[in-house]
Design a protein around this motif. Structure first.
Motif, short mmCIF file in Angstrom:
data_model
loop_
_atom_site.label_atom_id
_atom_site.label_comp_id
_atom_site.label_asym_id
_atom_site.label_seq_id
_atom_site.Cartn_x
_atom_site.Cartn_y
_atom_site.Cartn_z
N LEU A 92 35.03 32.43 37.63
CA LEU A 92 35.13 31.84 38.96
C LEU A 92 34.36 30.51 38.98
CD1 LEU A 92 34.50 35.22 40.73
CD2 LEU A 92 36.59 33.88 41.05
N PRO A 93 34.87 29.51 38.26
CA PRO A 93 34.12 28.26 38.08
C PRO A 93 33.90 27.45 39.35
CG PRO A 93 36.36 28.06 37.22
CD PRO A 93 36.16 29.51 37.55
N VAL A 112 25.37 33.71 45.98
CA VAL A 112 26.46 32.86 45.50
C VAL A 112 27.07 32.08 46.66
CG1 VAL A 112 28.69 32.89 44.34
CG2 VAL A 112 26.91 34.51 43.65
N ARG A 113 27.39 30.81 46.39
CA ARG A 113 28.09 29.99 47.38
C ARG A 113 29.58 30.00 47.05
NH1 ARG A 113 27.08 26.31 51.29
NH2 ARG A 113 28.65 24.69 51.65
N LEU A 114 30.40 30.38 48.03
CA LEU A 114 31.85 30.47 47.85
C LEU A 114 32.50 29.14 48.22
CD1 LEU A 114 32.33 33.96 49.57
CD2 LEU A 114 31.94 33.48 47.15
N PRO A 115 33.71 28.89 47.70
CA PRO A 115 34.37 27.61 48.00
C PRO A 115 34.94 27.51 49.40
CG PRO A 115 35.76 28.98 46.61
CD PRO A 115 34.44 29.69 46.70
N ALA A 116 34.97 28.63 50.14
CA ALA A 116 35.51 28.65 51.50
C ALA A 116 34.83 29.78 52.26
CB ALA A 116 37.02 28.85 51.46
N VAL A 173 29.11 47.02 32.96
CA VAL A 173 29.54 47.29 34.34
C VAL A 173 29.64 45.98 35.12
CG1 VAL A 173 29.05 48.58 36.45
CG2 VAL A 173 28.45 49.56 34.23
N LEU A 174 28.71 45.07 34.87
CA LEU A 174 28.79 43.76 35.52
C LEU A 174 30.07 43.03 35.11
CD1 LEU A 174 25.09 42.51 35.25
CD2 LEU A 174 26.26 43.37 37.29
N ASP A 175 30.47 43.17 33.85
CA ASP A 175 31.72 42.56 33.39
C ASP A 175 32.92 43.11 34.18
OD1 ASP A 175 30.31 41.10 31.56
OD2 ASP A 175 30.81 42.38 29.85
N GLN A 176 32.94 44.43 34.37
CA GLN A 176 34.02 45.03 35.16
C GLN A 176 33.99 44.54 36.60
OE1 GLN A 176 34.55 49.38 34.73
NE2 GLN A 176 33.13 49.28 33.02
N ALA A 177 32.78 44.42 37.14
CA ALA A 177 32.64 43.97 38.52
C ALA A 177 33.18 42.55 38.68
CB ALA A 177 31.18 44.04 38.95
N VAL A 178 32.84 41.66 37.75
CA VAL A 178 33.33 40.29 37.83
C VAL A 178 34.85 40.25 37.67
CG1 VAL A 178 33.27 38.02 36.72
CG2 VAL A 178 31.14 39.30 37.07
N ASP A 179 35.38 41.09 36.81
CA ASP A 179 36.83 41.14 36.64
C ASP A 179 37.51 41.54 37.96
OD1 ASP A 179 39.28 41.22 34.88
OD2 ASP A 179 39.27 43.31 35.52
N ARG A 180 36.99 42.57 38.62
CA ARG A 180 37.57 43.00 39.90
C ARG A 180 37.36 41.95 40.98
NH1 ARG A 180 35.81 49.48 39.86
NH2 ARG A 180 36.57 49.87 37.73
N LEU A 181 36.22 41.28 40.93
CA LEU A 181 35.93 40.24 41.91
C LEU A 181 36.91 39.07 41.73
CD1 LEU A 181 34.01 39.43 44.17
CD2 LEU A 181 32.47 38.50 42.44
N ALA A 182 37.16 38.70 40.49
CA ALA A 182 38.10 37.61 40.24
C ALA A 182 39.51 37.97 40.71
CB ALA A 182 38.10 37.27 38.75
N ALA A 211 40.21 40.02 43.15
CA ALA A 211 40.19 40.01 44.62
C ALA A 211 40.27 38.58 45.13
CB ALA A 211 38.92 40.69 45.13
N ALA A 212 39.53 37.67 44.50
CA ALA A 212 39.54 36.27 44.92
C ALA A 212 40.92 35.65 44.71
CB ALA A 212 38.49 35.48 44.16
N LYS A 213 41.56 36.00 43.61
CA LYS A 213 42.90 35.48 43.33
C LYS A 213 43.90 36.00 44.35
CE LYS A 213 46.36 35.12 39.63
NZ LYS A 213 46.67 35.49 38.23
N ALA A 214 43.82 37.29 44.66
CA ALA A 214 44.74 37.87 45.65
C ALA A 214 44.51 37.25 47.02
CB ALA A 214 44.55 39.38 45.72
N LEU A 215 43.27 36.99 47.35
CA LEU A 215 42.95 36.39 48.64
C LEU A 215 43.46 34.96 48.70
CD1 LEU A 215 41.40 37.39 51.15
CD2 LEU A 215 39.40 36.17 50.27
N GLY A 216 43.40 34.26 47.58
CA GLY A 216 43.90 32.89 47.55
C GLY A 216 45.40 32.81 47.71
N ARG A 217 46.11 33.84 47.24
CA ARG A 217 47.57 33.85 47.39
C ARG A 217 47.97 34.08 48.82
NH1 ARG A 217 47.62 37.18 42.63
NH2 ARG A 217 47.92 38.99 43.98
N ARG A 218 47.22 34.97 49.50
CA ARG A 218 47.59 35.32 50.87
C ARG A 218 46.34 35.62 51.69
NH1 ARG A 218 51.53 40.32 52.85
NH2 ARG A 218 51.62 39.73 55.03
#
Length: 483
Positions: A387-388, A403-407, A450-459, A461-468
């Motif tokens: 999530l660069p 963390v600061r989000l882009p929106a 576990v943190l790796d899995q969390a970031v994968d799920r977070l990414a 979620a962010a991608k799905a949110l960006g689509r809709r």
């Protein structure tokens, strides 16, 4: 905002951007947004909402739309009060439809990042074993210790003396964790409607405790850059409002991980000298410095109107409900007298175990700091890769990234992440008046895989949110605390 009434302005501010095109009927979206605010704790329970006509005018909707949204919330158990009565926030009385875990416990495979705490290490079990061996010596007594066991109070006092703060056992009161200590101080100091100043963002349960005590939350914002604290604004807020209490987390601020510099602490104390404000410093995370000089040395400043809260929940284990208050003897005596109407003290066995753990010479914490440092850096690296466009400052200590989000999507992201098997605490949970929708607290207390899995799920979620992009749809169940 009163804990029993939600003003129209605060409600609109909390809702933020709640409506999205293509995300369904307006009344459904409005109901979903209010539901999230209730579950997330930003709208307190049993609080009266503004009338349908007022809300409709403020949001530019028809009254029919707002009435339908309120009706849906009533049907789902999130509002009570029929037509002609004030609508009050609530939670479903029984299992909600289609909710596999009505008790709020994580679903199988769910990764829970709402708790910034570490599991117990083997030292905790060993300490309880030794405590059980020593328990018989305490059984002839009645077991009620309003101020705490003398042995534990002396052990805690020794810790302060090592920091350069002359402390006697008479200046220590043992509590059920730091939060319990704050509740005692609020009951003793704050009257209904009185302002309580705090750094913003802050620990969510502290805001809840201020509201529960009838206090008026008075936030002073941390800056996004620099050292964070605006000392002049803190002093001005305390003096101009006549606040009986200021609650600050200087080492390390939860959730940002920042630490106030020693010169600023001196300026803060000098600015409050002669005021009636009781300065309550929450030092739950003081021993968890991961970079730079230790907070313990910076925090060795003292004054009669300074009270310190300590705890073993973050540094040792959350299940060991042992904390303490360090204050002037007169304050400790008043607290010991007043606590009888609230609780009768802390269990003896836990106090004996705490003595064992605090007398280990710091060995357990010395082993934990490198582990936490590695997990902090690992999580930041994973976020930078996946999530660069997110900004992840490197905290000096503590247990989480801020963390600061882009929106301003924090609340919506939390809902989407739940569907991906990741439980999060939205940024606004750490503030008041709907602040921090561009922020997210991410603890780094879990193992790297576990943190790796969390970031994968977070990414995802962010991608799905960006689509809709869309607001909350349905997190059903109990209001979840944030630790």
């Amino acid at each position: 905002m009163s804990p029993r009434s939600i003003g129209l302005g605060p409600l609109v501010h909390h809702l933020g951007v709640w409506r999205s095109s293509g995300a369904g009927a307006a009344y459904r979206q409005l109901a979903a947004a209010v539901r999230l605010l209730i579950l997330d704790g930003r709208l307190p329970l049993a609080a009266r909402l503004p009338g349908e006509r007022e809300v409709a005018q403020a949001l530019g909707l028809s009254r029919t739309t707002v009435s339908a949204a309120y009706g849906r919330l009533r049907d789902d158990g999130f509002l009570v009060g029929g037509q002609g009565e004030a609508a009050r926030t609530s939670l479903p009385a029984g299992p909600a439809p289609r909710q596999p875990q009505p008790d709020g416990s994580p679903k199988p495979g769910m990764i829970d990042l709402t708790a910034a705490v570490l599991p117990a290490d083997p030292n905790v079990h060993a300490a309880y074993v030794r405590a059980l061996e020593r328990l018989p010596a305490n059984l002839p007594g009645h077991g009620y210790e309003p101020e705490g066991l003398e042995e534990l109070r002396e052990t805690v006092a020794q810790g302060y003396r090592r920091r350069g703060l002359a402390t006697s056992p008479g200046q220590i009161l043992i509590t059920h964790g730091a939060h319990n200590g704050l509740v005692h101080l609020l009951r003793l100091t704050v009257r209904p409607g009185a302002p309580v100043v705090f750094d913003h963002p802050t620990y969510p349960q502290a805001i809840d405790a201020i509201l529960a005590a009838g206090g008026r939350p008075t936030p002073v914002a941390l800056s996004d850059d620099g050292d964070g604290w605006d000392v002049d604004s803190l002093v001005s807020a305390c003096r101009s409002s006549g606040a009986p209490m200021a609650y600050l987390v200087l080492d390390h601020n939860n959730p940002t991980g920042r630490m106030m510099r020693a010169p600023d602490r001196a300026r803060l104390l000098a600015g409050l000298k002669g005021s009636e404000t009781l300065l309550v410093l929450d030092e739950t995370l003081v021993e968890l410095t991961l970079s730079g000089p230790p907070a313990l040395s910076a925090s060795a400043v003292d004054a009669p109107r300074v009270v310190r809260l300590g705890s073993m929940s973050k540094s040792v284990w959350g299940g060991l409900r042992i904390g303490w208050i360090r204050a002037d003897r007169a304050v400790i005596q008043r607290l010991a007298q007043s606590r009888a109407s609230f609780d009768l003290g802390v269990p003896i066995l836990e106090q004996l175990a705490a003595v064992e753990l605090l007398n280990d010479g710091g060995a357990a914490l010395a082993a934990r700091r490198p582990l936490l440092r590695a997990r902090r850096d690992h999580l930041r690296a994973q976020l930078a890769q996946r999530l660069p466009d997110w900004t992840c400052p490197r905290p000096a200590g503590g247990l989480s990234l801020w963390v600061r989000l882009p929106a301003p999507i924090s609340s919506a992201l939390v809902v989407r992440a739940e569907a991906e098997g990741l439980r999060l605490a939205a940024g606004p949970r750490f503030g008041v008046d709907g602040a921090f929708e561009r922020r997210l607290r991410l603890p780094y207390t879990l193992p790297e895989p576990v943190l790796d899995q969390a970031v994968d799920r977070l990414a995802k979620a962010a991608k799905a949110l960006g689509r809709r992009p869309k607001p909350a749809t349905a997190i059903r169940g109990r209001l979840l605390p944030v630790y």
